[in-house]
Design an enzyme around this catalytic site. Structure first.
Site, PDB file in Angstrom:
ATOM      1  N   GLY A  49       0.816  -1.205   0.000  1.00 51.49           N
ATOM      2  CA  GLY A  49       0.000   0.000   0.000  1.00 51.49           C
ATOM      3  C   GLY A  49       0.848   1.253   0.000  1.00 51.49           C
ATOM      4  CB  THR A  50       3.994   2.113   1.774  1.00 51.03           C
ATOM      5  OG1 THR A  50       3.438   2.037   3.090  1.00 51.03           O
ATOM      6  CG2 THR A  50       5.030   3.222   1.736  1.00 51.03           C
ATOM      7  CD  GLN A 157      -7.386   1.706   8.737  1.00 49.98           C
ATOM      8  OE1 GLN A 157      -8.261   0.868   8.917  1.00 49.98           O
ATOM      9  NE2 GLN A 157      -6.236   1.652   9.370  1.00 49.98           N
ATOM     10  CB  SER A 174      -2.532  -1.703   2.093  1.00 52.24           C
ATOM     11  OG  SER A 174      -1.562  -2.639   2.484  1.00 52.24           O
ATOM     12  CB  ALA A 175      -3.932  -7.016   0.264  1.00 55.84           C
ATOM     13  CG  HIS A 176      -1.663  -5.031   5.762  1.00 60.29           C
ATOM     14  ND1 HIS A 176      -1.205  -4.039   4.925  1.00 60.29           N
ATOM     15  CD2 HIS A 176      -1.686  -4.490   7.003  1.00 60.29           C
ATOM     16  CE1 HIS A 176      -0.960  -2.952   5.630  1.00 60.29           C
ATOM     17  NE2 HIS A 176      -1.250  -3.185   6.887  1.00 60.29           N
ATOM     18  CB  CYS A 300       3.698   8.213  26.253  1.00 59.90           C
ATOM     19  SG  CYS A 300       2.841   9.747  26.560  1.00 59.90           S
TER      20      CYS A 300
END
Length: 438
Positions: A49-50, A157, A174-176, A300
């Site tokens: 996807g990136t 998403q 992105s498939a994942h 944090c």
């Protein structure tokens, strides 16, 4: 499974095994196009996807370089989009980052105001990765279309839940994200969109994603997309009820919690909240010991000492941030056990950090809290500990050199109904002035 046996050959070759591989690849492309709502020859499979985002933004900007060198993105885009924007700026381009409201959504008028005669591309996510807020893509696409500017939508998403509405020009995913294998991305470029692939190219994937296609992974990615889509309508109702349960009950079970993200326009399976006086990394580790794999956009952590860019853009509390993502099939009993475990876990982390008791006593007109060298959430904890020692109208000046304090101290004031006055330069770090109003 069949693609492992039949899809090993080079789909660009004419021999029998190559033709079998090509048939599998073509069938997967047709199915992906159906799911997206586009033509099959507009779909390109990428290595992630990136990679789809980088290729899509780079290609669209290069294809429209005669128009100009101006890019529009929202302030809460995925890091892959923001990294592309930074690289574009480094090469001499200009970038406008459209702000969001406290729920994490852009206003279409923000994109309308950002458009210029030299705008080459606008980018907007379909839904936020950290807080699940759904963006007004169709409205922004209409604004961009009227100005003749292509809109790239990062649909990573949301694509598993349904197609992206509106007159967008490019789309990535992105498939994942929908339960498929990692290492498969989608890039869709509508016909008529000017696009110039960047870097070395070959004959594969219309020259837009060079390299041998991973056919078994591509087939699995598209098969999984079709499978989740078949259950999406029913599952979305069930998961939305579970996340609404978390949104409603967490503030009742745990004091000093802010649930973030739009309460209505949001994805079914994501709910995010932030806890005052809690170290996000410590909280995630404790929940992991209880068997819950949750994430955080909090600053944090030992690896990143700056606030989440999403939470910062929204102006909400960043410390003690927890993102719960419920996958399809998530069990109701697991959600109930999470709600049982969370209060004690948060209380334990707060105790270890020395969080303040609910009530303290009054007196001094102004106090100075020196939190230099201390990281989130310690500056806010030390502010809360002494705040009861000033009368109504009195002030506390917090000295801090932690970047997260710039976000978390105003957020604490809003949650507590106190007045955040301003920040001032100090000899070391920054001074944050807070006035007690009740």
């Amino acid at each position: 499974m069949a693609s492992l046996d039949e899809g090993w050959a080079d789909p660009a070759r004419l021999y029998r095994e190559g033709r079998k591989a090509r048939m599998l690849l073509d069938a997967a492309r047709e199915a992906a196009a159906e799911a997206v709502g586009c033509r099959a020859d507009e779909v390109v499979f990428t290595a992630s996807g990136t990679r789809a985002v980088h290729s899509g933004i780079g290609g669209a900007l290069a294809g429209r370089r005669r128009v100009g060198c101006h890019l529009i993105v929202s302030a809460v885009e995925h890091s892959s989009v923001l990294h592309s924007a930074e690289a574009f700026e480094a090469d001499g381009g200009t970038v406008t980052r459209v702000p969001v409201n406290r729920g994490g959504a852009v206003d279409p008028s923000g994109y309308a105001a950002a458009l210029r005669t030299d705008t080459a591309l606008a980018v907007l996510q379909s839904a936020n990765h950290e807080v699940g807020t759904v963006q007004p893509v169709a409205e922004v696409a209409e604004v961009c279309q009227a100005a003749g500017v292509p809109l790239l939508v990062d649909a990573a998403q949301s694509l598993g839940w349904g197609p992206v509405e509106g007159a967008w020009s490019l789309l990535t995913a992105s498939a994942h994200k929908w339960g498929g294998p990692s290492g498969v991305g989608l890039l869709v470029v509508r016909k008529g969109v000017r696009f110039a692939a960047q870097g070395p190219a070959d004959e594969r994937e219309s020259g837009r994603a060079p390299g041998f296609e991973n056919i078994p992974a591509i087939v699995a990615a598209v098969a999984s997309l079709r499978a989740v889509r078949a259950e999406a309508a029913q599952e979305s109702v069930r998961l939305r009820e579970l996340t609404e349960r978390i949104r409603a009950r967490v503030p009742r079970l745990v004091p000093d919690v802010e649930v973030v993200g739009d309460p209505e326009r949001r994805l079914p399976g994501i709910v995010t909240f932030s806890c005052l006086y809690v170290d996000g990394e410590a909280l995630l580790h404790e929940l992991d010991r209880e068997g819950f794999s949750v994430s955080s956009g909090s600053s944090c952590t030992s690896s990143t000492l700056t606030p989440s860019h999403v939470l910062k853009a929204m102006g909400v509390l960043s410390e003690g941030n927890v993102r719960v993502s419920l996958p399809m099939g998530a069990a109701e009993e697991d959600v109930e056990r999470f709600l049982e475990v969370l209060p004690g876990t948060v209380a334990g982390v707060r105790e270890k950090l020395g969080a303040p008791a609910p009530e303290t006593v009054v007196q001094a007109e102004e106090l100075v809290v020196d939190s230099l060298g201390k990281r989130c959430p310690i500056p806010v904890i030390e502010l809360a500990k002494v705040f009861g020692d000033v009368p109504v109208g009195g002030t506390v000046r917090v000295l801090s050199d932690d970047e997260a304090a710039r976000l978390d101290i105003p957020a604490w004031c809003e949650m507590r109904g106190q007045e955040y006055v301003r920040e001032e330069p100090a000899d070391k770090g920054t001074a944050y002035l807070v006035r007690r109003v009740r």
